[in-house]
Design a protein around this motif. Structure first.
Motif, PDB file in Angstrom:
ATOM      1  N   ALA A 117       0.838  -1.204   0.000  1.00  0.00           N
ATOM      2  CA  ALA A 117       0.000   0.000   0.000  1.00  0.00           C
ATOM      3  C   ALA A 117       0.869   1.249   0.000  1.00  0.00           C
ATOM      4  O   ALA A 117       0.579   2.231  -0.703  1.00  0.00           O
ATOM      5  CB  ALA A 117      -0.931  -0.013   1.208  1.00  0.00           C
ATOM      6  N   GLN A 123      -0.165   4.859  -0.931  1.00  0.00           N
ATOM      7  CA  GLN A 123      -1.230   5.147   0.013  1.00  0.00           C
ATOM      8  C   GLN A 123      -0.657   5.454   1.395  1.00  0.00           C
ATOM      9  O   GLN A 123       0.482   5.115   1.708  1.00  0.00           O
ATOM     10  CB  GLN A 123      -2.193   3.961   0.095  1.00  0.00           C
ATOM     11  CG  GLN A 123      -2.957   3.711  -1.191  1.00  0.00           C
ATOM     12  CD  GLN A 123      -3.870   2.502  -1.089  1.00  0.00           C
ATOM     13  OE1 GLN A 123      -3.438   1.415  -0.696  1.00  0.00           O
ATOM     14  NE2 GLN A 123      -5.128   2.673  -1.451  1.00  0.00           N
ATOM     15  N   THR A 134      -7.115  -2.759   2.983  1.00  0.00           N
ATOM     16  CA  THR A 134      -6.031  -3.717   2.776  1.00  0.00           C
ATOM     17  C   THR A 134      -6.303  -5.015   3.539  1.00  0.00           C
ATOM     18  O   THR A 134      -6.065  -6.115   3.028  1.00  0.00           O
ATOM     19  CB  THR A 134      -4.691  -3.107   3.236  1.00  0.00           C
ATOM     20  OG1 THR A 134      -4.453  -1.889   2.521  1.00  0.00           O
ATOM     21  CG2 THR A 134      -3.538  -4.061   2.981  1.00  0.00           C
TER      22      THR A 134
END
Length: 203
Positions: A117, A123, A134
């Motif tokens: 991520a 992110q 996630t």
């Protein structure tokens, strides 16, 4: 007897992210278990002479980017060299991984997904919405874990992991410990693989 690899890492570490999937593959191939141990890297640095990235010389910072790009290409694993949210406050994410490990979920897969991520999808891993999305992709209910484990309990485990890393002589991440032997860096995973193979051959 099943071999256990203790995996000490930080979610902000691109090197931890680059090694995560390979560690999982090696463990599966060798029939080993992985004990997932997120640590506070700043505390480790402060006790072992490590220098945070922002305080390193410009030459060292520049070469780090070269090496990250080399490894990303070599492993065919996409990586954003300078993600927007780096360094993130990884406390919540680390606590989530600790809770997942305690609840019997695949915490190594979760750690790898959180790393992706940050280092692949750009992110913010300090954002609970990102962590929730996630985790759900792996069948992990974040809200359930937050109700089962208190922040104080998770913080104590986080501190204990950090102390354990220091007690084992660890000074950076990722670090893998097998039967007391430390393998530092994702570029040492081949040596870990050989050590695990040797144990199986001796059984």
């Amino acid at each position: 007897m099943v071999s256990v690899v203790e995996y000490f890492f930080a979610l902000n570490s691109p090197w931890s992210y680059l090694g995560s999937a390979r560690l999982a593959a090696i463990a599966a191939k060798r029939g080993a278990q992985v004990a997932v141990r997120p640590i506070k890297l700043g505390a480790v640095f402060s006790e072992t002479g490590g220098v945070p990235l922002a305080k390193r010389s410009s030459e060292r910072q520049a070469y780090r980017l070269v090496e990250l790009q080399r490894w990303s290409r070599y492993l065919d694993l996409p990586l954003i060299l300078e993600p927007r949210y780096f360094p993130a406050d990884e406390t919540a994410a680390a606590h989530l991984v600790i809770a997942a490990e305690s609840a019997g979920f695949d915490a190594l897969a979760l750690a790898g997904a959180i790393g992706a991520a940050l280092w692949n999808r750009n992110q913010n891993i300090a954002d609970w919405a990102v962590l929730d999305e996630t985790s759900l992709e792996l069948g992990i209910d974040v809200e359930d874990l937050r109700q089962r484990f208190s922040p104080e309990e998770l913080s104590r485990t986080h501190d204990a992991n950090t102390r354990a890393a220091l007690d084992k002589g660890i000074f950076g991440v990722p670090a893998y410990v097998l039967n007391g032997e430390v393998f530092w860096g994702q570029d040492r995973l081949d040596f870990l693989d050989r050590a695990l193979a040797s144990i199986r051959n001796d059984m």
